[in-house]
Each structure stands twice: as structure tokens, then as C-alpha cells.
Design a protein around this motif. Sequence first.
Motif, PDB file in Angstrom:
ATOM      1  N   LEU A 268       0.831  -1.201   0.000  1.00 28.47           N
ATOM      2  CA  LEU A 268       0.000   0.000   0.000  1.00 28.47           C
ATOM      3  C   LEU A 268       0.867   1.252   0.000  1.00 28.47           C
ATOM      4  N   GLN A 269       0.248   2.372  -0.309  1.00 28.85           N
ATOM      5  CA  GLN A 269       0.952   3.651  -0.351  1.00 28.85           C
ATOM      6  C   GLN A 269       0.847   4.359   0.997  1.00 28.85           C
ATOM      7  N   PRO A 270       1.883   5.102   1.403  1.00 25.64           N
ATOM      8  CA  PRO A 270       1.842   5.781   2.702  1.00 25.64           C
ATOM      9  C   PRO A 270       0.840   6.926   2.733  1.00 25.64           C
ATOM     10  N   GLY A 271       0.321   7.185   3.933  1.00 26.77           N
ATOM     11  CA  GLY A 271      -0.567   8.322   4.144  1.00 26.77           C
ATOM     12  C   GLY A 271      -1.791   8.310   3.252  1.00 26.77           C
ATOM     13  N   THR A 272      -2.363   7.131   3.008  1.00 21.40           N
ATOM     14  CA  THR A 272      -3.455   6.986   2.044  1.00 21.40           C
ATOM     15  C   THR A 272      -4.648   6.315   2.704  1.00 21.40           C
ATOM     16  N   THR A 273      -5.843   6.808   2.387  1.00 14.45           N
ATOM     17  CA  THR A 273      -7.078   6.200   2.865  1.00 14.45           C
ATOM     18  C   THR A 273      -7.527   5.119   1.895  1.00 14.45           C
ATOM     19  N   TYR A 274      -7.879   3.967   2.430  1.00 19.47           N
ATOM     20  CA  TYR A 274      -8.353   2.841   1.635  1.00 19.47           C
ATOM     21  C   TYR A 274      -9.704   2.371   2.178  1.00 19.47           C
TER      22      TYR A 274
ATOM     23  N   GLY B 146       8.045  10.856   5.818  1.00 23.02           N
ATOM     24  CA  GLY B 146       8.615  12.164   5.528  1.00 23.02           C
ATOM     25  C   GLY B 146       8.071  13.249   6.425  1.00 23.02           C
ATOM     26  N   THR B 147       7.935  14.433   5.881  1.00 19.21           N
ATOM     27  CA  THR B 147       7.449  15.581   6.637  1.00 19.21           C
ATOM     28  C   THR B 147       5.932  15.498   6.799  1.00 19.21           C
ATOM     29  N   VAL B 148       5.473  15.545   8.041  1.00 19.06           N
ATOM     30  CA  VAL B 148       4.044  15.453   8.347  1.00 19.06           C
ATOM     31  C   VAL B 148       3.655  16.672   9.173  1.00 19.06           C
ATOM     32  N   ASP B 149       2.559  17.310   8.794  1.00 15.26           N
ATOM     33  CA  ASP B 149       2.162  18.561   9.453  1.00 15.26           C
ATOM     34  C   ASP B 149       1.099  18.384  10.525  1.00 15.26           C
ATOM     35  N   GLN B 150       0.272  17.326  10.437  1.00 12.05           N
ATOM     36  CA  GLN B 150      -0.836  17.209  11.386  1.00 12.05           C
ATOM     37  C   GLN B 150      -1.200  15.747  11.588  1.00 12.05           C
ATOM     38  N   LEU B 151      -1.645  15.455  12.801  1.00 10.27           N
ATOM     39  CA  LEU B 151      -2.193  14.144  13.150  1.00 10.27           C
ATOM     40  C   LEU B 151      -3.367  14.375  14.088  1.00 10.27           C
ATOM     41  N   ARG B 152      -4.482  13.701  13.804  1.00 10.64           N
ATOM     42  CA  ARG B 152      -5.644  13.758  14.695  1.00 10.64           C
ATOM     43  C   ARG B 152      -6.050  12.335  15.049  1.00 10.64           C
TER      44      ARG B 152
ATOM     45  N   LEU C 200      -6.563   7.768  13.232  1.00 16.58           N
ATOM     46  CA  LEU C 200      -6.665   6.463  13.877  1.00 16.58           C
ATOM     47  C   LEU C 200      -7.293   6.616  15.254  1.00 16.58           C
ATOM     48  N   VAL C 201      -7.588   5.463  15.871  1.00 16.50           N
ATOM     49  CA  VAL C 201      -8.055   5.383  17.252  1.00 16.50           C
ATOM     50  C   VAL C 201      -7.035   4.573  18.035  1.00 16.50           C
ATOM     51  N   VAL C 202      -6.672   5.061  19.217  1.00 14.81           N
ATOM     52  CA  VAL C 202      -5.767   4.343  20.110  1.00 14.81           C
ATOM     53  C   VAL C 202      -6.582   3.820  21.288  1.00 14.81           C
ATOM     54  N   HIS C 203      -6.493   2.516  21.536  1.00 16.57           N
ATOM     55  CA  HIS C 203      -7.182   1.912  22.679  1.00 16.57           C
ATOM     56  C   HIS C 203      -6.134   1.469  23.692  1.00 16.57           C
ATOM     57  N   LEU C 204      -6.231   2.016  24.902  1.00 21.78           N
ATOM     58  CA  LEU C 204      -5.201   1.808  25.918  1.00 21.78           C
ATOM     59  C   LEU C 204      -5.526   0.669  26.879  1.00 21.78           C
TER      60      LEU C 204
ATOM     61  N   MET D 195     -10.646  10.986  24.682  1.00 22.15           N
ATOM     62  CA  MET D 195      -9.753  12.100  24.404  1.00 22.15           C
ATOM     63  C   MET D 195      -9.597  12.259  22.892  1.00 22.15           C
ATOM     64  N   LEU D 196      -9.464  13.487  22.452  1.00 31.26           N
ATOM     65  CA  LEU D 196      -9.147  13.804  21.063  1.00 31.26           C
ATOM     66  C   LEU D 196      -7.833  14.571  21.047  1.00 31.26           C
ATOM     67  N   LEU D 197      -6.848  14.061  20.324  1.00 30.96           N
ATOM     68  CA  LEU D 197      -5.553  14.723  20.220  1.00 30.96           C
ATOM     69  C   LEU D 197      -5.393  15.313  18.825  1.00 30.96           C
ATOM     70  N   ASP D 198      -5.060  16.590  18.771  1.00 26.01           N
ATOM     71  CA  ASP D 198      -4.732  17.274  17.522  1.00 26.01           C
ATOM     72  C   ASP D 198      -3.281  17.733  17.626  1.00 26.01           C
ATOM     73  N   ILE D 199      -2.440  17.220  16.741  1.00 26.01           N
ATOM     74  CA  ILE D 199      -0.992  17.427  16.851  1.00 26.01           C
ATOM     75  C   ILE D 199      -0.478  18.080  15.584  1.00 26.01           C
ATOM     76  N   ASN D 200       0.265  19.176  15.754  1.00 28.35           N
ATOM     77  CA  ASN D 200       1.016  19.735  14.630  1.00 28.35           C
ATOM     78  C   ASN D 200       2.454  19.988  15.078  1.00 28.35           C
ATOM     79  N   ARG D 201       3.212  20.670  14.281  1.00 29.41           N
ATOM     80  CA  ARG D 201       4.639  20.808  14.571  1.00 29.41           C
ATOM     81  C   ARG D 201       4.902  21.757  15.732  1.00 29.41           C
ATOM     82  N   ASP D 202       3.935  22.600  16.070  1.00 28.65           N
ATOM     83  CA  ASP D 202       4.138  23.589  17.120  1.00 28.65           C
ATOM     84  C   ASP D 202       3.565  23.201  18.466  1.00 28.65           C
TER      85      ASP D 202
END
Length: 558
Positions: free
Chosen positions: A115-121, A143-149, A177-181, A500-507
Amino acid sequence: MGRPSQLPPARPGPHRRDFFKRSGAAAVAMAAVGPLLPGAAEAAKGEFQHGVASGDPLSDRVILWTRVTLTKPRERFAVNYTVALDPAMTQVVRSGTTRTDVGQDCTVKIDVDGLQPGTTYYYAFSVGKSVSPIGRTRTLPVGTVDQLRMAVVSCSNFAYGYFNAYRRIAERADLDLVVHLGDYLYEYGSGQYGSLRACEPAHEIVSLEDYRQRHAQYKRDADAQEMHRQHPMVAIWDDHETANDAYNAGAQNHTPGTEGEWPARVAAALQAYFEWMPVRMVSKKDPRKDNRRFLFGDLVDLTMLEERLGARSQQLPATIDSPLGKVFVQAGPFTDPTRTLLGDAQEKWLIKGLRNSPARWKLLGQGVMFAQLKAQGAPNSAGGGAFLNSDQWDGYQPARDRIYAAIKGSDGGAPIGNLLVLTGDIHSSWVAELTQDPNNADVTTGGYNPATGQGALAVEFVGTSVTSPGVNDPQGSTAAYLKSQNPHFKYIDLNQRGYMLLDINRDRVVTEYWHLDTVTSISSAQHMSSAWQVRNGVVQVTTASQTPARPSAPAPAP
């Protein structure tokens, strides 16, 4: 985490017409995808009553899962799968056939690569004329990634209520994605820990068939199915996937004389877990290994820990009476450096991985609270105070000190920056600045300044449960007292369920606490109770505003 001594009475559930409304989307999807999938030989007739799921995504592959419900037992039969770039399943990129049988409980788990990276299937399965719902998944970027939710959940107890949190997460199309702890399911029988919904089987689960039946019940839940259908999941286990307060050699909720030997129960629980969960097995030789890493380009390194079955030493009892119950102090056997949560091999793997990570943010997904939780606070020089829960890292302070030494770089290696710990287990919401000596206000002697964050080494976000009960604290008086004794906690909510909802960017990283109005009936009401952020290079947590949804999110699975 243990169960309370008193259980609330059962409340009436939803009318059956509500179930049909909630199941309608899956039925429509099954009808829509049928002509798009290749036909299979009539090896078996079945239905996909447990939905579809995906998990453990990497940049070039992802686990796809389903389970076939046979009308009559067969030895071994074929299951087709199709992966496409569009919800209509016309742009097919991968397809094939695998086989399953009753020996693996008719579950299907495929590690689809190429599969290809960073791709929705989008994906679906078929057996004969029976076709699954369409699922949606996503590979990790490079590579360079600007955001993750992402959404973070834990402690989903079927008996204690409805998985409304799962449904709200499924509706967020912009999540990666969803993380289950952990505590994805619970081992107790009907009425033993929650009485709103009956358990299958009705007794505490011990055998392989018991664990399989309980997994099957959870996977039939409409809300769980929809969350799995819309998002890939990264999951670890905590204790209840086997038994309460599990450790390497046993559990509080396991009696060898009547429930068999502990290794046999663990083997049964983990066989069912790996059959029914969309997770990648780390080691076939040692199924108790569950520690894994997921790299989201140069933005996030997500490390998932195993803290129960591999090496954990038995919990020590708290023996000192206090108004908040039994407590303990850091003395005697609690100071034994050989007692461990992770074991030597995983501990070294963790430190090496964090230290060598190329990512800006290091996220540590794990089961039990890392921050100190005291009934009575005191500086380390005065003994550290009285601690509440020996099942969490407080019960293994020398092992925690080794992690702190690695973060500081006092173990001879480079310091570890931008570390955020994500935790479940205790059915409540907490935000903490992590420090070795939170009740010592003198930063020059290794203390901590709660006003500025000086002396903090990392940040911990503890998420509440999906349904499992918290502490009855409607006026917040217990939370206020705990904050008075634990100044490193910036936020405590003991009452509400959610995620919890996490929104992550470079800052910065923003963590939002989304809570539900109820789990005792089907409800769509939710609200954001609180939001907190950590800035790049600054070990301090401050309040934040709600983050906007990601624009142009991939289309949900139909």
C-alpha cells in the motif's frame, strides 16, 4: 482496575427499533458492495455479524479483520477480500483470497501490504453470496508530516452501559486512527461488575471458548462495529483482557484451585485476543509480548507498552488506613529495584527507541497512571507522602525512576524531549506535569514549580473510560482535595465517561476531553469539558481552545 463493592441497579435499555435504526447503515453497505466483489465458490455460507475492522497501520500495510458466522460448521473455507481507493470500491488496488476455519474461530486477519503511505483505503470481504460491510482504513505517512488527529479510549465495559463514545468517534471522519489503551473487554460475569447489559457467557470467562464468546459479544455491538469500520485502531491490553489486576504470574481475580493454572488462562485469553482483534502479533513464540512502535513521519512516534503479562511483578498491598482507604509509603519492599512493570528487555527497548526517535513528538501509550497520586503529599526528602494505588507506577517507583533518569539524561544518554504519556485504566480524566518530586517547591534540589512548570520532565494525559464507572464526585470535592495534595495535576474529573481527542502539529499538541451525557441509554449528546496544550520544547501544559475539524476529510465508509 478493581470493581466496586456495590453495583448500581439496572436501567431499562433502548427500544428494539433503535437498534434497527443503528444497524441500518451496515445493512445498506452490505447490499451496495455485493456486486463489486469477486464471487467465491460455495465453500461456506455465512454472514458478517461481527463487522469489519482494521488496525496496526504501517506506511505500506495494515491489518484487515472480520469474522464469518457459519450456518453450520465447516473444516476450512475461502474468504475473499478487496481493497480500493474509493468508497464505491471501483478503484481496486489489492484483492485476494485467504482461508479460515473453526480452529481460529472463523476469524480472518490479513496483513495487506504493497500500500501507499498516508493513504485512505476502503475494504470488504465476501464468502459465497454473503458480503461484509465496507470498511475504511489509513496507512501511516512518511517524511514531513504537518498534522495528526486521533481519538484515545480505554475501559469499555459492556455490562456498564452503551458505547456512545465509540459512535461519536466513528462520526469524526477526519481522524487518522483510534488508540485503545486497554480493557477493551471485561472478564466478569453478568451482574458482577455492571448490570445494565447481560454478559455472554453469563459467568466469569476463563476458558478459550469463554473468551471467544465475550469477544464475539463486544464485536456485535453496533457502536463498536461502526468505530472499527470507520477508523484503524492501535490497541494494547491492560488487565481485564485476562483478569483483574493481572501480573506476570497471576491476577487478583484468578483462583488457581477452581479456575485452572494461570499460564493456561493467559494462553486462552491471548489466543482469543489475537483471533478477534485487528492487531499484529509481535512474537509467535511469546504471545505475551505486545510492545510496538508506530511512526507518523517526522511528526509523531507512538510507542505502545505491555505492562501486565510479560514481566510485571506482583502488586504489593497497601496496608495503612486513611480517610481515602488503604494507602502505602515508599519504604520496605516498595523500594526494591528488581520489582518491575516492563521487564529489563522492554525497558531498554523503550529508552533506546525514545532516545533515537526522529519524530518531534514522542507519545507513550500505556495502561496505568505514571504520575504520583497521593492521599497526602510530602517532598521526597520527607518520605514522599502516602500513595493511593500500588497497581500503577507508584507501586514500582524504582522502575519509574529509571525512566525519569532516561528522560533527564542522567543515565549517561541524551535527554528525551517532547514526551507525552497517554494513559487509561482509572475511569477518569487527568492532566499532569510529570516530575519526580512534585511536593518539593525548590527546583534547585530537583523539585517542581506548579505555577511555571519548571522542574517538569514530561506531560501525562489520562483518559476516562468508555463506560466503566468512576468516582462519585458530583461537586468536585474529592478532585479538589487530590489537587491540593498533588500540585502537578492541572485537571481532574472523576465523574464523566468519554474519550480524548488529540490534535498534533509541529508547534503544539492539543488534548480535548470529550464527555458524554450518559452511558445508561443510547444518546448522541457530548460536550468538550476541557482542552489542554503543550508547546514544542516547553514542558508545561496550559489551557487551550477546541481545535477545528480537518478540512476535506476522506469520505466515510458508506
